[in-house]
Write an enzyme that holds these catalytic residues in place. Structure first.
Site, PDB file in Angstrom:
ATOM      1  N   HIS A  82       1.203   9.849  -1.535  1.00 37.84           N
ATOM      2  CA  HIS A  82       0.087   9.669  -2.478  1.00 37.84           C
ATOM      3  C   HIS A  82      -0.774   8.517  -2.001  1.00 37.84           C
ATOM      4  CE1 HIS A  82       3.394  11.444  -4.850  1.00 37.84           C
ATOM      5  NE2 HIS A  82       2.450  12.027  -5.556  1.00 37.84           N
ATOM      6  N   TYR A  84      -1.775   6.130  -3.657  1.00 40.69           N
ATOM      7  CA  TYR A  84      -1.357   4.838  -4.225  1.00 40.69           C
ATOM      8  C   TYR A  84      -0.188   4.195  -3.482  1.00 40.69           C
ATOM      9  CZ  TYR A  84       2.069   7.776  -6.759  1.00 40.69           C
ATOM     10  OH  TYR A  84       3.050   8.677  -7.089  1.00 40.69           O
ATOM     11  N   GLU A  85       0.467   4.954  -2.607  1.00 44.18           N
ATOM     12  CA  GLU A  85       1.606   4.356  -1.899  1.00 44.18           C
ATOM     13  C   GLU A  85       1.152   3.462  -0.757  1.00 44.18           C
ATOM     14  OE1 GLU A  85       5.072   7.386  -1.605  1.00 44.18           O
ATOM     15  OE2 GLU A  85       3.274   8.505  -2.105  1.00 44.18           O
ATOM     16  N   ALA A 112       1.922  17.568 -10.994  1.00 38.70           N
ATOM     17  CA  ALA A 112       1.999  17.242 -12.415  1.00 38.70           C
ATOM     18  C   ALA A 112       0.650  16.636 -12.803  1.00 38.70           C
ATOM     19  CB  ALA A 112       3.115  16.239 -12.663  1.00 38.70           C
TER      20      ALA A 112
HETATM   21  N1  HPA Z   1      -2.608  11.130 -15.145  1.00 40.04           N
HETATM   22  C1  HPA Z   1      -2.459  11.125 -13.816  1.00 40.04           C
HETATM   23  N2  HPA Z   1      -1.462  11.715 -13.197  1.00 40.04           N
HETATM   24  C2  HPA Z   1      -0.562  12.361 -13.953  1.00 40.04           C
HETATM   25  C3  HPA Z   1      -0.651  12.395 -15.353  1.00 40.04           C
HETATM   26  C4  HPA Z   1      -1.743  11.741 -15.982  1.00 40.04           C
HETATM   27  O1  HPA Z   1      -1.895  11.735 -17.219  1.00 40.04           O
HETATM   28  N3  HPA Z   1       0.413  13.110 -15.793  1.00 40.04           N
HETATM   29  C5  HPA Z   1       1.126  13.490 -14.701  1.00 40.04           C
HETATM   30  N4  HPA Z   1       0.536  13.031 -13.585  1.00 40.04           N
END
Ligand code: HPA
Length: 270
Positions: A82, A84-85, A112
């Site tokens: 990601h 952010y890593e 997700a």
């Molecule tokens: N925001 C960003 N990334 C996510 C979220 C969220 O609400 N839920 C799961 N991954």
């Protein structure tokens, strides 16, 4: 970079000469269990593959599996990098280019996400129709050559989407459709950011997938993406946001996504 891709291809062909994957899947947070559903599986840990990401967040194990779903040879990636890593958006460049070099034609990305639109509640599944990139980053920063100017019109392949919709209808899965907005993370968004994203056309927000789509389109792969809605996005519900909640709610939709992906993969080569 291309040395790493060539080395990964050589290693994978040597470990698993019988499977030339035609389609690949990146399994997002909480979906790693799907890898167990396929036949003839050969697993190769990312740490044996030069240029593949080191495992990071819980729920991401760092394994490439070559396997079959019916007659379809496929590759499954459990674990992604990601933004952010590392602060870099190109952490999936070697994996995606390796898939293309191995002969994959299509890539299905799963993730997700937090839901914004009505009906995108925890446990729902959204087929991504397009994206918004709110990070200001690209995995292609620093690249030379004309192929860095990737056309993203139709990036989420219309025919693959149509097929997924048909399969979902047949399986009785309530598949939503929408625009995925990429935020950098690792912090969740603010309620104001979520409101702004909604005004600008986002249906869900997440921290992955978009750089992989850009890399895959550059490499000529057809792309589809499925978001598992694990929570209402920031400010839209009273439940505090956490990665534990993401993993727990991802499990609620794993069955739907697993059935959908399984049928999609089996039918891909037939
Ligand atoms: N925001 C960003 N990334 C996510 C979220 C969220 O609400 N839920 C799961 N991954």
């Amino acid at each position: 970079m291309m040395d790493a891709v060539a080395a990964c291809c050589a290693l994978l062909r040597q470990r698993c000469p019988d499977i030339e994957p035609k389609v690949a899947v990146v399994l997002g947070s909480g979906l790693g269990g799907l890898a167990g559903r396929f036949a003839d599986t050969v697993e190769i840990p990312y740490d044996e593959l030069p240029g593949f990401p080191a495992p990071g967040v819980g729920g991401h194990s760092g394994t490439l599996s070559l396997a079959r779903a019916g007659a379809t040879p496929l590759a499954l990636l459990q674990g992604r990098s990601h933004l952010y890593e590392s602060g870099r958006a190109d952490g999936m460049a070697v994996p995606i280019r390796t898939l293309a070099a191995l002969g994959c034609e299509a890539l299905v990305l799963t993730n997700a996400a937090g839901g914004l639109s009505a009906g995108l509640d925890p446990g729902r599944v959204m087929l991504v129709t397009d994206h918004l990139n709110f990070t200001g980053q690209s995995p292609l920063f620093g690249e030379a050559g004309d192929d860095r100017f990737v056309d993203l019109v139709g990036a989420y392949d219309g025919a693959l989407r149509e097929h997924l919709v048909q399969l979902a209808n047949g399986l009785g899965i309530d598949l939503h459709h929408g625009v995925y907005a990429w935020f950098s993370g690792p912090n969740f968004e603010t309620p104001a950011e979520v409101r702004a994203a909604g005004i600008l056309g986002a249906d869900a927000v997440g921290m992955s997938t978009v750089p992989e789509v850009i890399l895959a389109r550059q490499a000529g792969l057809r792309v589809a993406a499925l978001s598992i809605i694990t929570n209402r996005a920031a400010g839209l519900s009273d439940t505090p946001l956490s990665h534990q909640q993401t993993l727990a709610n991802a499990a609620r939709a794993t069955d739907d996504v697993g059935r959908l992906l399984y049928d999609f993969l089996v039918e891909y080569a037939s």
